[in-house]
Design an enzyme around this catalytic site. Structure first.
Site, short mmCIF file in Angstrom:
data_model
loop_
_atom_site.label_atom_id
_atom_site.label_comp_id
_atom_site.label_asym_id
_atom_site.label_seq_id
_atom_site.Cartn_x
_atom_site.Cartn_y
_atom_site.Cartn_z
N LYS A 63 8.18 2.10 14.07
CA LYS A 63 6.85 1.50 14.16
C LYS A 63 6.54 1.10 15.61
CE LYS A 63 6.44 0.08 9.40
NZ LYS A 63 6.78 -0.93 8.40
N LYS A 72 1.08 7.61 5.79
CA LYS A 72 -0.27 7.29 6.24
C LYS A 72 -0.32 7.27 7.77
CE LYS A 72 -3.90 3.98 5.77
NZ LYS A 72 -3.95 2.72 6.51
N LYS A 129 7.66 14.03 7.06
CA LYS A 129 7.56 13.08 5.95
C LYS A 129 6.11 12.66 5.74
CE LYS A 129 7.95 8.48 5.85
NZ LYS A 129 8.37 7.08 5.85
P1 TYM Z 1 5.84 1.68 1.24
O1 TYM Z 1 4.61 0.98 0.79
O2 TYM Z 1 5.86 2.24 2.62
O3 TYM Z 1 6.17 2.86 0.27
C1 TYM Z 1 6.26 2.66 -1.14
C2 TYM Z 1 7.32 3.56 -1.72
O4 TYM Z 1 7.00 4.94 -1.49
C3 TYM Z 1 8.12 5.59 -0.92
N1 TYM Z 1 7.63 6.65 -0.02
C4 TYM Z 1 8.10 7.91 -0.03
N2 TYM Z 1 9.05 8.51 -0.80
C5 TYM Z 1 9.27 9.83 -0.57
N3 TYM Z 1 8.59 10.56 0.35
C6 TYM Z 1 7.62 10.01 1.13
N4 TYM Z 1 6.96 10.74 2.00
C7 TYM Z 1 7.36 8.62 0.96
N5 TYM Z 1 6.48 7.74 1.54
C8 TYM Z 1 6.68 6.55 0.93
C9 TYM Z 1 8.86 4.51 -0.14
O5 TYM Z 1 10.21 4.85 0.09
C10 TYM Z 1 8.70 3.32 -1.08
O6 TYM Z 1 9.70 3.34 -2.09
N6 TYM Z 1 8.96 -2.02 2.38
C11 TYM Z 1 8.38 -1.30 1.27
C12 TYM Z 1 7.68 -2.20 0.28
C13 TYM Z 1 8.55 -3.29 -0.23
C14 TYM Z 1 9.62 -3.16 -1.17
C15 TYM Z 1 10.13 -4.45 -1.36
C16 TYM Z 1 10.17 -2.06 -1.83
C17 TYM Z 1 8.44 -4.60 0.08
N7 TYM Z 1 9.41 -5.31 -0.60
C18 TYM Z 1 11.20 -4.68 -2.24
C19 TYM Z 1 11.25 -2.29 -2.71
C20 TYM Z 1 11.76 -3.59 -2.89
C21 TYM Z 1 7.36 -0.32 1.83
O7 TYM Z 1 6.77 -0.53 2.86
O8 TYM Z 1 7.11 0.74 1.03
#
Ligand code: TYM
Length: 323
Positions: A110, A193, A190
């Site tokens: 980031k 957004k 990957k």
């Molecule tokens: P976030 O919002 O970026 O993404 C949500 C979920 O989608 C998965 N993901 C993907 N999986 C496969 N291929 C991709 N291209 C792809 N893009 C996104 C992410 O791995 C995720 O599982 N930090 C977390 C949110 C969070 C969280 C938590 C998750 C906050 N607290 C506690 C689990 C447990 C996040 O930013 O995910």
């Protein structure tokens, strides 16, 4: 078995989120006690616009329900409706080594992309650990990009247990599906957004067509020649939404040659539309009943908060806060 996961409300859900996490999470709701939340505290590290954050939260709740989350079977809530998690996050931060956070790829990525290096962004994995640990979670379904954060959570839980008593916090396991651990985007990287390469679940049909036909990157292999399989940007996406027989047919057509990328893209477009249309229809029904979403989130908050309060009380007592 307690299952927990969260998503950031950072705009419309994309198919990387769906196949990387949500699809697995929705299946798991039938296997245990599932808690899924909208990580709005986390989104404050990138969104500083109150109406936008609120509308993203609402959209994500609707998306979750449209995709098949059953509020009778699992708890859907807004992270910030359980403020106890921020207190736990502070307590956890006092045992978290700086080096552990400094090694986190997500933070480094980031910063490299120009996001301001705030303390919140740096401490993000500690809040995520609190999210997971406050619900005594056993299993955390995530995509591969979140694996390191779940490992950090395990390290923090172990440190807490060493400092304040074995068994104080449950040490969770990540659950990552190999086939969908990293869903590629329109450019083959990957899907994310921040890379502007997403296909949204509930994309406007004209936009979806434009993205697939114009933005999805392909190589310049001539129409009559066989097309490479390994580096295809179309096949991995098609595999997610097509039947195995249709997928095998597309692989065979790549190998044979004589068919252009435009044709493969049309097949992908059709498969995407037919896969997500039932969910889009369900979404329209949910949008038509705004009170429903409010009720689900209010009930979810109450249930989640009751669990969180108990864990926090246990931790406060163990560390010496209060009487
Ligand atoms: P976030 O919002 O970026 O993404 C949500 C979920 O989608 C998965 N993901 C993907 N999986 C496969 N291929 C991709 N291209 C792809 N893009 C996104 C992410 O791995 C995720 O599982 N930090 C977390 C949110 C969070 C969280 C938590 C998750 C906050 N607290 C506690 C689990 C447990 C996040 O930013 O995910």
């Amino acid at each position: 078995m307690r299952i927990l996961s969260g998503l950031q409300p950072s705009g419309r859900l994309h198919i990387g989120n769906y196949f990387g996490m949500m699809d697995a999470a929705l299946r798991l709701q039938h296997e245990g006690d599932a808690y899924y939340f909208i990580a709005d505290y986390h989104s404050l590290t990138s969104i500083h616009d109150a109406p936008k954050l609120r509308s993203h939260v609402r959209d994500l709740a609707i998306d979750f329900l449209a995709c098949g989350l059953d509020p009778q079977k699992c708890v859907l809530f807004r992270q910030s409706d359980v403020p106890e998690v921020t207190e736990l996050s502070w307590i956890l931060s006092t045992v978290t080594p700086m080096g552990l956070l400094e090694r986190c790829h997500s933070y480094k990525d980031k910063i490299a992309r120009g996001i301001a290096a705030s303390h919140g962004l740096f401490a993000y994995p500690v809040l995520m650990a609190a999210d997971i640990l406050i619900y005594d979670s056993d299993v955390v379904p995530v995509g591969k990009d979140q694996k390191q954060h779940v490992e950090v959570t395990r390290d923090i839980a172990i440190k807490m247990n060493e400092a304040f008593g074995e068994g104080l916090l449950k040490v969770p396991e990540p659950r990552i599906r190999e086939e969908t651990a990293v869903v590629p985007g329109l450019d083959g990287q990957k899907m994310s957004k921040s890379y502007d390469n997403t296909i949204q679940l509930f994309e406007d049909p004209a936009d979806l067509k434009k993205k697939i036909m114009k933005k999805l990157v392909t190589d310049s292999t001539a129409l009559e020649l066989p097309k490479p399989i390994e580096t295809s940007t179309i096949l991995p996406l098609y595999k997610l939404v097509a039947s195995p027989a249709d997928y095998d047919a597309m692989v065979a057509d790549h190998q044979r040659g004589g068919i252009g990328y435009g044709d493969f893209k049309k097949r992908l477009l059709e498969a995407l539309v037919s896969y997500f249309t039932p969910m889009a229809e369900r979404r329209a029904e949910i949008v038509a009943d705004p009170g429903y979403v409010d009720r689900v989130l209010a009930e979810g908050a109450e249930k989640a908060r009751a669990v969180a309060r108990k864990t926090l009380a246990r931790v406060r007592a163990a560390v010496g806060l209060g009487d």
